[in-house]
Write a protein that holds these residues in place. Structure first.
Motif, PDB file in Angstrom:
ATOM      1  N   ARG A  10     -17.637  14.492  66.399  1.00 46.67           N
ATOM      2  CA  ARG A  10     -17.133  13.269  65.760  1.00 46.67           C
ATOM      3  C   ARG A  10     -16.705  13.555  64.323  1.00 46.67           C
ATOM      4  O   ARG A  10     -15.821  12.877  63.783  1.00 46.67           O
ATOM      5  N   HIS A  11     -17.319  14.546  63.686  1.00 48.50           N
ATOM      6  CA  HIS A  11     -16.943  14.902  62.319  1.00 48.50           C
ATOM      7  C   HIS A  11     -15.577  15.601  62.287  1.00 48.50           C
ATOM      8  O   HIS A  11     -14.881  15.554  61.274  1.00 48.50           O
ATOM      9  N   SER A  12     -15.222  16.228  63.398  1.00 53.69           N
ATOM     10  CA  SER A  12     -13.934  16.925  63.471  1.00 53.69           C
ATOM     11  C   SER A  12     -12.799  15.992  63.860  1.00 53.69           C
ATOM     12  O   SER A  12     -11.680  16.114  63.355  1.00 53.69           O
ATOM     13  N   LEU A  13     -13.085  15.041  64.767  1.00 48.51           N
ATOM     14  CA  LEU A  13     -12.038  14.152  65.261  1.00 48.51           C
ATOM     15  C   LEU A  13     -11.845  12.918  64.384  1.00 48.51           C
ATOM     16  O   LEU A  13     -10.793  12.266  64.449  1.00 48.51           O
ATOM     17  N   GLY A  14     -12.848  12.584  63.570  1.00 54.35           N
ATOM     18  CA  GLY A  14     -12.732  11.416  62.711  1.00 54.35           C
ATOM     19  C   GLY A  14     -12.894  10.121  63.482  1.00 54.35           C
ATOM     20  O   GLY A  14     -13.214  10.105  64.676  1.00 54.35           O
ATOM     21  N   GLU A  15     -12.651   9.020  62.777  1.00 48.76           N
ATOM     22  CA  GLU A  15     -12.866   7.690  63.374  1.00 48.76           C
ATOM     23  C   GLU A  15     -11.858   7.374  64.467  1.00 48.76           C
ATOM     24  O   GLU A  15     -12.208   6.912  65.541  1.00 48.76           O
ATOM     25  N   GLN A  16     -10.581   7.592  64.184  1.00 47.47           N
ATOM     26  CA  GLN A  16      -9.533   7.234  65.141  1.00 47.47           C
ATOM     27  C   GLN A  16      -8.436   8.290  65.136  1.00 47.47           C
ATOM     28  O   GLN A  16      -7.402   8.105  64.479  1.00 47.47           O
ATOM     29  N   PRO A  17      -8.627   9.393  65.841  1.00 50.22           N
ATOM     30  CA  PRO A  17      -7.559  10.398  65.916  1.00 50.22           C
ATOM     31  C   PRO A  17      -6.355   9.822  66.642  1.00 50.22           C
ATOM     32  O   PRO A  17      -6.484   8.923  67.486  1.00 50.22           O
ATOM     33  N   GLY A  18      -5.177  10.318  66.316  1.00 51.49           N
ATOM     34  CA  GLY A  18      -3.969   9.855  66.987  1.00 51.49           C
ATOM     35  C   GLY A  18      -3.941  10.264  68.444  1.00 51.49           C
ATOM     36  O   GLY A  18      -4.716  11.131  68.878  1.00 51.49           O
ATOM     37  N   PRO A  19      -3.061   9.659  69.231  1.00 51.48           N
ATOM     38  CA  PRO A  19      -2.967  10.016  70.650  1.00 51.48           C
ATOM     39  C   PRO A  19      -2.534  11.463  70.834  1.00 51.48           C
ATOM     40  O   PRO A  19      -1.699  11.973  70.072  1.00 51.48           O
ATOM     41  N   VAL A  20      -3.100  12.109  71.821  1.00 52.03           N
ATOM     42  CA  VAL A  20      -2.746  13.494  72.128  1.00 52.03           C
ATOM     43  C   VAL A  20      -1.472  13.499  72.962  1.00 52.03           C
ATOM     44  O   VAL A  20      -1.341  12.746  73.925  1.00 52.03           O
ATOM     45  N   THR A  21      -0.519  14.333  72.597  1.00 53.93           N
ATOM     46  CA  THR A  21       0.726  14.446  73.349  1.00 53.93           C
ATOM     47  C   THR A  21       0.814  15.802  74.030  1.00 53.93           C
ATOM     48  O   THR A  21       0.215  16.788  73.585  1.00 53.93           O
ATOM     49  N   SER A  22       1.576  15.841  75.105  1.00 55.93           N
ATOM     50  CA  SER A  22       1.626  17.052  75.931  1.00 55.93           C
ATOM     51  C   SER A  22       2.344  18.203  75.246  1.00 55.93           C
ATOM     52  O   SER A  22       2.208  19.353  75.682  1.00 55.93           O
ATOM     53  N   ASP A  23       3.118  17.925  74.194  1.00 54.07           N
ATOM     54  CA  ASP A  23       3.812  19.007  73.499  1.00 54.07           C
ATOM     55  C   ASP A  23       3.028  19.541  72.300  1.00 54.07           C
ATOM     56  O   ASP A  23       3.516  20.401  71.573  1.00 54.07           O
ATOM     57  N   ASN A  24       1.796  19.037  72.104  1.00 46.06           N
ATOM     58  CA  ASN A  24       0.973  19.533  71.009  1.00 46.06           C
ATOM     59  C   ASN A  24       0.548  20.969  71.310  1.00 46.06           C
ATOM     60  O   ASN A  24      -0.065  21.229  72.350  1.00 46.06           O
ATOM     61  N   PRO A  25       0.856  21.925  70.435  1.00 44.32           N
ATOM     62  CA  PRO A  25       0.517  23.333  70.728  1.00 44.32           C
ATOM     63  C   PRO A  25      -0.986  23.571  70.849  1.00 44.32           C
ATOM     64  O   PRO A  25      -1.414  24.484  71.573  1.00 44.32           O
ATOM     65  N   PHE A  26      -1.802  22.759  70.150  1.00 43.79           N
ATOM     66  CA  PHE A  26      -3.251  22.927  70.262  1.00 43.79           C
ATOM     67  C   PHE A  26      -3.729  22.485  71.647  1.00 43.79           C
ATOM     68  O   PHE A  26      -4.634  23.114  72.221  1.00 43.79           O
ATOM     69  N   PHE A  27      -3.130  21.444  72.191  1.00 41.23           N
ATOM     70  CA  PHE A  27      -3.482  21.021  73.555  1.00 41.23           C
ATOM     71  C   PHE A  27      -3.179  22.144  74.538  1.00 41.23           C
ATOM     72  O   PHE A  27      -4.021  22.511  75.365  1.00 41.23           O
ATOM     73  N   ARG A  28      -1.981  22.692  74.443  1.00 48.25           N
ATOM     74  CA  ARG A  28      -1.584  23.760  75.366  1.00 48.25           C
ATOM     75  C   ARG A  28      -2.494  24.976  75.220  1.00 48.25           C
ATOM     76  O   ARG A  28      -2.960  25.540  76.214  1.00 48.25           O
ATOM     77  N   ARG A  29      -2.758  25.383  73.978  1.00 41.22           N
ATOM     78  CA  ARG A  29      -3.537  26.602  73.739  1.00 41.22           C
ATOM     79  C   ARG A  29      -4.951  26.477  74.280  1.00 41.22           C
ATOM     80  O   ARG A  29      -5.466  27.383  74.946  1.00 41.22           O
ATOM     81  N   TRP A  30      -5.590  25.349  74.014  1.00 43.91           N
ATOM     82  CA  TRP A  30      -6.980  25.188  74.450  1.00 43.91           C
ATOM     83  C   TRP A  30      -7.070  24.905  75.949  1.00 43.91           C
ATOM     84  O   TRP A  30      -8.056  25.264  76.582  1.00 43.91           O
ATOM     85  N   CYS A  31      -6.046  24.310  76.516  1.00 38.15           N
ATOM     86  CA  CYS A  31      -5.999  24.153  77.965  1.00 38.15           C
ATOM     87  C   CYS A  31      -5.878  25.517  78.634  1.00 38.15           C
ATOM     88  O   CYS A  31      -6.582  25.814  79.608  1.00 38.15           O
ATOM     89  N   GLU A  32      -5.015  26.373  78.105  1.00 36.98           N
ATOM     90  CA  GLU A  32      -4.851  27.722  78.653  1.00 36.98           C
ATOM     91  C   GLU A  32      -6.146  28.522  78.545  1.00 36.98           C
ATOM     92  O   GLU A  32      -6.484  29.297  79.452  1.00 36.98           O
ATOM     93  N   ARG A  33      -6.887  28.321  77.456  1.00 37.07           N
ATOM     94  CA  ARG A  33      -8.175  29.011  77.319  1.00 37.07           C
ATOM     95  C   ARG A  33      -9.147  28.583  78.413  1.00 37.07           C
ATOM     96  O   ARG A  33      -9.839  29.403  79.022  1.00 37.07           O
ATOM     97  N   ALA A  34      -9.222  27.280  78.648  1.00 35.40           N
ATOM     98  CA  ALA A  34     -10.131  26.775  79.681  1.00 35.40           C
ATOM     99  C   ALA A  34      -9.739  27.290  81.057  1.00 35.40           C
ATOM    100  O   ALA A  34     -10.592  27.673  81.866  1.00 35.40           O
ATOM    101  N   LEU A  35      -8.447  27.324  81.339  1.00 34.79           N
ATOM    102  CA  LEU A  35      -7.975  27.816  82.630  1.00 34.79           C
ATOM    103  C   LEU A  35      -8.279  29.305  82.785  1.00 34.79           C
ATOM    104  O   LEU A  35      -8.729  29.755  83.849  1.00 34.79           O
ATOM    105  N   ALA A  36      -8.051  30.072  81.720  1.00 31.97           N
ATOM    106  CA  ALA A  36      -8.267  31.525  81.785  1.00 31.97           C
ATOM    107  C   ALA A  36      -9.735  31.870  81.961  1.00 31.97           C
ATOM    108  O   ALA A  36     -10.068  32.897  82.565  1.00 31.97           O
TER     109      ALA A  36
END
Length: 319
Positions: free
Chosen positions: A187-213
């Motif tokens: 919660r300290h990293s995401l804050g009170e109200q983080p913005g919506p996550v979008t599919s073109d966010n490079p952090f989403f892609r990178r961490w998704c690929e890590r989980a898959l790998a």
């Protein structure tokens, strides 16, 4: 929608009644939408106000005739709902599931609730309510094995074989995201109200690929999101993207181990931003994909349920 001759006269009201939200449509005999209502009076609110009161209020606002039949799916049929619609045990044909809709007694109109599904495997017990109706409206081929992904608070993965639900599993990915974002060190990293996550966010892609790998080993990666904020100045919105990618990638890796890769594309039943995230993640995992809009699927499925229960005729003419 199924083919038929639209009459512009309402033939049935269809309601997707969840825990916190309600969606209702006035439909003609071909399944065309004549009116629509959405509200925050789901199961929790309806238990206080009265299910009949809430439903009739929405029907009146849409101009529904007093005798119009109503077909409902979702949590209104749960043990805490209006009437418990008994679970149908899988494996079961989708049409036969819909035909078991339970009728609400003592009402002036014909009101029925589609049953949920129960998987009674001693090693993998599971239940669903509402998603079975989306399955019925997804246009799945009558033959062959098809793997269906249905994202949400409690994501469902369903195996359909020759028109029957053979089995399914639940991954509470959305709930895990909410709990971790609001009630963990993250919660300290995401804050009170983080913005919506979008599919073109490079952090989403990178961490998704890590989980898959790593085969879905998300637990060992969770604290790294906090560490990245402290050591690499990871911003709140990007931390949210990391968490989303990690959890969705972990879900897909886990489901892939359980169900394998089908020769047919995965059927993704989803809408909006969540659907876009899962489409991106499934693509990263190497799956072929056919996307079905969740809103349309539940409407079509409710019309099929009305037909299966004789509320409107199979020909598309009011019964």
């Amino acid at each position: 929608m199924r083919p038929g001759t639209a009459s512009n006269a309402p033939a049935v009201a269809a309601v997707d009644w969840g825990t916190t939200r309600l969606r209702a449509w006035l439909l003609d005999s071909a399944g065309t939408v004549l009116a629509e209502r959405r509200g925050d009076d789901g199961l929790i609110t309806a238990r206080e106000k009265g299910f009949s009161t809430v439903l009739e209020g929405h029907l009146a606002a849409m101009g529904a005739p007093a005798s119009l039949p109503v077909i409902i799916c979702g949590m209104a049929g749960s043990r805490q709902g209006w009437l418990e619609a008994p679970y149908v045990t899988v494996p079961a044909p989708i049409g036969a599931i819909l035909a078991e809709a339970a009728r609400i007694p003592g009402q002036r109109r014909d009101i029925r609730i589609v049953p949920g599904l129960a998987q009674r495997d001693i090693d993998a017990p599971d239940v669903m309510r509402g998603e079975e109706t989306q399955l019925a409206g997804a246009g799945l081929p009558a033959k062959g094995r098809h793997l269906v992904c249905m994202p949400g608070t409690h994501s469902k993965w369903v195996v359909v074989e020759d028109g029957s639900v053979a089995g399914f599993g639940t991954w509470p990915t959305g709930e895990l995201y909410s709990v971790l974002a609001a009630h963990s060190i993250l919660r300290h990293s995401l804050g009170e109200q983080p913005g919506p996550v979008t599919s073109d966010n490079p952090f989403f892609r990178r961490w998704c690929e890590r989980a898959l790998a790593e085969g879905g080993d998300v637990a060992s990666r969770l604290f790294a999101i906090r560490a990245a904020g402290l050591l690499q100045d990871l911003k709140a919105d990007d931390a949210a993207a990391c968490l989303s990618g990690l959890l969705i990638g972990g879900e897909i890796a886990s489901a892939s181990r359980r169900y394998g890769k089908s020769a047919e594309p995965i059927v993704l039943i989803a809408s909006g931003g969540l659907g876009a995230l899962y489409a991106e993640a499934l693509g990263l995992a190497g799956f072929g994909l056919r996307t079905v809009d969740a809103d349309e699927a539940v409407r079509v499925g409710l019309v099929e349920a009305a037909r299966e229960n004789g509320m409107i005729a199979a020909s598309g003419v009011a019964a």
